[in-house]
Write a protein that holds these residues in place. Structure first.
Motif, PDB file in Angstrom:
ATOM      1  N   VAL A  91      72.537  57.498  83.465  1.00 50.28           N
ATOM      2  CA  VAL A  91      71.176  57.908  83.803  1.00 50.28           C
ATOM      3  C   VAL A  91      70.319  56.653  83.853  1.00 50.28           C
ATOM      4  CG1 VAL A  91      69.113  59.186  83.093  1.00 50.28           C
ATOM      5  CG2 VAL A  91      71.378  60.231  82.829  1.00 50.28           C
ATOM      6  N   LEU A  92      69.723  56.420  85.012  1.00 46.00           N
ATOM      7  CA  LEU A  92      68.837  55.284  85.217  1.00 46.00           C
ATOM      8  C   LEU A  92      67.401  55.770  85.275  1.00 46.00           C
ATOM      9  CD1 LEU A  92      70.777  53.573  88.163  1.00 46.00           C
ATOM     10  CD2 LEU A  92      70.836  52.892  85.758  1.00 46.00           C
ATOM     11  N   SER A  93      66.491  55.024  84.693  1.00 48.56           N
ATOM     12  CA  SER A  93      65.066  55.380  84.778  1.00 48.56           C
ATOM     13  C   SER A  93      64.228  54.127  84.971  1.00 48.56           C
ATOM     14  CB  SER A  93      64.612  56.116  83.510  1.00 48.56           C
ATOM     15  OG  SER A  93      63.202  56.320  83.555  1.00 48.56           O
ATOM     16  N   ASP A  94      63.639  54.029  86.159  1.00 47.41           N
ATOM     17  CA  ASP A  94      62.707  52.930  86.426  1.00 47.41           C
ATOM     18  C   ASP A  94      61.285  53.487  86.482  1.00 47.41           C
ATOM     19  OD1 ASP A  94      62.324  50.200  86.764  1.00 47.41           O
ATOM     20  OD2 ASP A  94      62.315  50.322  88.950  1.00 47.41           O
ATOM     21  N   MET A  95      61.098  54.630  85.839  1.00 49.45           N
ATOM     22  CA  MET A  95      59.786  55.288  85.851  1.00 49.45           C
ATOM     23  C   MET A  95      58.778  54.531  85.000  1.00 49.45           C
ATOM     24  SD  MET A  95      60.621  59.380  85.568  1.00 49.45           S
ATOM     25  CE  MET A  95      61.343  59.254  83.923  1.00 49.45           C
ATOM     26  N   ALA A  96      57.537  54.560  85.446  1.00 54.55           N
ATOM     27  CA  ALA A  96      56.424  54.027  84.658  1.00 54.55           C
ATOM     28  C   ALA A  96      55.194  54.823  85.022  1.00 54.55           C
ATOM     29  CB  ALA A  96      56.202  52.549  84.943  1.00 54.55           C
ATOM     30  N   ALA A  97      54.366  55.142  84.048  1.00 49.34           N
ATOM     31  CA  ALA A  97      53.155  55.902  84.309  1.00 49.34           C
ATOM     32  C   ALA A  97      52.151  55.050  85.070  1.00 49.34           C
ATOM     33  CB  ALA A  97      52.545  56.385  82.994  1.00 49.34           C
ATOM     34  N   ASN A  98      51.329  55.687  85.885  1.00 48.76           N
ATOM     35  CA  ASN A  98      50.251  54.966  86.548  1.00 48.76           C
ATOM     36  C   ASN A  98      49.331  54.376  85.489  1.00 48.76           C
ATOM     37  OD1 ASN A  98      51.139  55.640  89.139  1.00 48.76           O
ATOM     38  ND2 ASN A  98      49.998  57.568  89.138  1.00 48.76           N
ATOM     39  N   THR A  99      49.015  53.094  85.633  1.00 53.93           N
ATOM     40  CA  THR A  99      48.192  52.437  84.626  1.00 53.93           C
ATOM     41  C   THR A  99      46.723  52.791  84.767  1.00 53.93           C
ATOM     42  OG1 THR A  99      47.962  50.477  86.033  1.00 53.93           O
ATOM     43  CG2 THR A  99      49.787  50.494  84.454  1.00 53.93           C
ATOM     44  N   VAL A 100      46.026  52.795  83.621  1.00 54.40           N
ATOM     45  CA  VAL A 100      44.587  53.087  83.622  1.00 54.40           C
ATOM     46  C   VAL A 100      43.803  51.859  83.168  1.00 54.40           C
ATOM     47  CG1 VAL A 100      44.942  55.544  83.237  1.00 54.40           C
ATOM     48  CG2 VAL A 100      44.682  54.021  81.263  1.00 54.40           C
ATOM     49  N   GLY A 101      44.539  50.770  82.860  1.00 49.96           N
ATOM     50  CA  GLY A 101      43.872  49.539  82.467  1.00 49.96           C
ATOM     51  C   GLY A 101      43.644  49.390  80.973  1.00 49.96           C
ATOM     52  N   HIS A 102      44.063  50.397  80.214  1.00 53.59           N
ATOM     53  CA  HIS A 102      43.949  50.340  78.762  1.00 53.59           C
ATOM     54  C   HIS A 102      45.364  50.185  78.209  1.00 53.59           C
ATOM     55  CE1 HIS A 102      43.407  52.000  74.618  1.00 53.59           C
ATOM     56  NE2 HIS A 102      42.296  51.305  74.700  1.00 53.59           N
ATOM     57  N   PRO A 103      45.727  48.982  77.701  1.00 54.68           N
ATOM     58  CA  PRO A 103      47.109  48.692  77.322  1.00 54.68           C
ATOM     59  C   PRO A 103      47.765  49.732  76.416  1.00 54.68           C
ATOM     60  CG  PRO A 103      45.811  46.695  77.248  1.00 54.68           C
ATOM     61  CD  PRO A 103      44.843  47.813  77.480  1.00 54.68           C
ATOM     62  N   GLN A 104      47.057  50.161  75.385  1.00 53.60           N
ATOM     63  CA  GLN A 104      47.650  51.118  74.457  1.00 53.60           C
ATOM     64  C   GLN A 104      47.934  52.454  75.136  1.00 53.60           C
ATOM     65  OE1 GLN A 104      44.988  49.244  73.814  1.00 53.60           O
ATOM     66  NE2 GLN A 104      45.512  48.003  72.026  1.00 53.60           N
ATOM     67  N   THR A 105      46.985  52.901  75.957  1.00 53.39           N
ATOM     68  CA  THR A 105      47.177  54.165  76.676  1.00 53.39           C
ATOM     69  C   THR A 105      48.309  54.058  77.675  1.00 53.39           C
ATOM     70  OG1 THR A 105      44.835  54.723  76.442  1.00 53.39           O
ATOM     71  CG2 THR A 105      46.069  55.882  78.158  1.00 53.39           C
ATOM     72  N   ASP A 106      48.342  52.953  78.414  1.00 52.20           N
ATOM     73  CA  ASP A 106      49.399  52.747  79.403  1.00 52.20           C
ATOM     74  C   ASP A 106      50.770  52.740  78.733  1.00 52.20           C
ATOM     75  OD1 ASP A 106      47.524  52.559  81.416  1.00 52.20           O
ATOM     76  OD2 ASP A 106      47.440  50.374  81.368  1.00 52.20           O
ATOM     77  N   HIS A 107      50.849  52.092  77.576  1.00 51.07           N
ATOM     78  CA  HIS A 107      52.119  52.025  76.839  1.00 51.07           C
ATOM     79  C   HIS A 107      52.563  53.417  76.392  1.00 51.07           C
ATOM     80  CE1 HIS A 107      55.231  50.243  74.287  1.00 51.07           C
ATOM     81  NE2 HIS A 107      54.879  51.114  73.373  1.00 51.07           N
ATOM     82  N   LEU A 108      51.636  54.178  75.823  1.00 54.17           N
ATOM     83  CA  LEU A 108      51.974  55.517  75.345  1.00 54.17           C
ATOM     84  C   LEU A 108      52.430  56.425  76.473  1.00 54.17           C
ATOM     85  CD1 LEU A 108      49.091  56.124  72.759  1.00 54.17           C
ATOM     86  CD2 LEU A 108      51.536  55.868  72.254  1.00 54.17           C
ATOM     87  N   ARG A 109      51.780  56.331  77.619  1.00 48.84           N
ATOM     88  CA  ARG A 109      52.139  57.189  78.750  1.00 48.84           C
ATOM     89  C   ARG A 109      53.525  56.841  79.285  1.00 48.84           C
ATOM     90  NH1 ARG A 109      47.299  57.142  82.955  1.00 48.84           N
ATOM     91  NH2 ARG A 109      48.620  58.685  83.968  1.00 48.84           N
ATOM     92  N   THR A 110      53.806  55.546  79.401  1.00 51.83           N
ATOM     93  CA  THR A 110      55.115  55.141  79.895  1.00 51.83           C
ATOM     94  C   THR A 110      56.206  55.487  78.890  1.00 51.83           C
ATOM     95  OG1 THR A 110      54.299  53.390  81.345  1.00 51.83           O
ATOM     96  CG2 THR A 110      56.552  53.154  80.533  1.00 51.83           C
ATOM     97  N   MET A 111      55.945  55.284  77.602  1.00 50.44           N
ATOM     98  CA  MET A 111      56.950  55.612  76.601  1.00 50.44           C
ATOM     99  C   MET A 111      57.197  57.116  76.534  1.00 50.44           C
ATOM    100  SD  MET A 111      57.982  52.741  75.856  1.00 50.44           S
ATOM    101  CE  MET A 111      59.256  53.382  74.783  1.00 50.44           C
TER     102      MET A 111
END
Length: 219
Positions: free
Chosen positions: A131-151
Motif C-alpha cells: 500500500v502506497l500513500s503519497d497523500m497530503a492534506a491541502n495546506t492552510v499555512g498553519h504548520p501545526q494544523t497542516d501537520h495534523l491534517r496530513t497525519m
C-alpha cells in the motif's frame, strides 16, 4: 527568459500579472534536474524518482503482485510500478482527475469517502502486497494544523492497509518533517517487523516531507 552568465541556469523575468512566488516556482521547475529527467523518461512528475529511490534503498517492490496507490494523481508512482512490474495489478484513487495508465485501475474518489475502501478492495481482487500513500492534506499555512491534517490521512491509510495487506506486505506513506509521531510509530511497529523513516534525494531540500517505510506486515 534569459540565461545567467555561466549559461547553466535559466532565469525567469517577472511577467506582468505574475506573482513573485509564481515566478520563483517556475524558475525552480525549469532548473530542477528531476523535472527535466521526468520529461525525458516519460514520467508524469518528478515524484516518480522519490519512489524509485526509496525502493532502491528498501526493496519493497520486489516480488509484489497487487498494489494500491492512495493519492495517485498525476500517476508517477503507478508508472514506476507498472514499468518495473508489468504483470502487477495496481489500483489507485484520487479526488483529482488522473489520465489513464495502462494496466492500472484508477478511481476518482476521495479516499476519506466511506465507500472508498470497499471499492478499492473489490477492484484489487485479492490481498495487497503493498500500500502506497503519497497523500497530503491541502495546506492552510498553519504548520501545526497542516501537520495534523496530513497525519490524519496517514493514520487512515494505515488503518486501511491493516485491512487489505497480506502477511509480509509493506506500507509506504508520506509524512511531514519529524516523521510520524510517537503514537503512530508505536502502532506501525506493532503491525510491521521494521519501520524506517527516509527522505529520498528527489525530495527537495526545502520540503518538509519525509516518508515512512514499514515492511513485514504481521497481520
Amino acid at each position: 527568459m534569459s540565461r545567467a552568465a555561466n549559461g547553466l541556469r535559466t532565469r525567469v523575468r517577472t511577467a506582468k500579472g505574475r506573482k513573485i512566488g509564481s515566478t520563483r516556482w517556475l524558475e525552480r521547475q525549469l532548473n530542477d534536474p528531476y523535472v527535466k529527467k521526468a520529461k525525458a523518461e516519460g514520467y508524469r512528475s518528478r515524484a516518480a524518482y522519490k519512489l524509485i529511490e526509496l525502493d532502491e534503498r528498501f526493496g519493497f517492490l520486489k516480488g509484489v503482485e497487487r498494489i494500491i496507490d492512495l493519492g495517485i494523481a498525476p500517476g508517477g508512482w503507478t508508472q514506476v510500478v507498472r514499468r518495473r512490474l508489468p504483470k502487477s495489478v495496481v489500483v489507485g484513487i484520487d479526488l483529482l482527475p488522473t489520465d489513464p495508465i495502462d494496466g492500472a485501475t484508477i478511481l476518482r474518489l476521495d479516499f476519506m469517502d466511506e465507500a472508498a475502501p470497499e471499492q478499492l478492495t473489490q477492484a484489487l481482487g485479492g490481498p495487497a502486497d503493498l500500500v502506497l500513500s503519497d497523500m497530503a492534506a491541502n495546506t492552510v499555512g498553519h504548520p501545526q494544523t497542516d501537520h495534523l491534517r496530513t497525519m490524519g490521512l496517514v493514520e487512515a491509510a494505515l488503518d486501511f492497509a491493516g485491512d487489505v495487506l497480506k502477511p509480509g506486505g509493506a506500507f509506504v506513506a508520506k509524512v511531514l518533517a519529524g516523521g510520524a509521531d510517537s503514537g503512530l510509530v508505536a502502532e506501525l511497529k506493532r503491525r510491521f517487523a521494521t519501520v524506517k523513516h527516509a527522505k529520498p534525494p528527489a525530495s527537495r531540500k526545502g520540503s518538509s516531507e519525509w516518508y515512512v517505510v514499514a515492511q513485514g506486515f504481521k497481520s
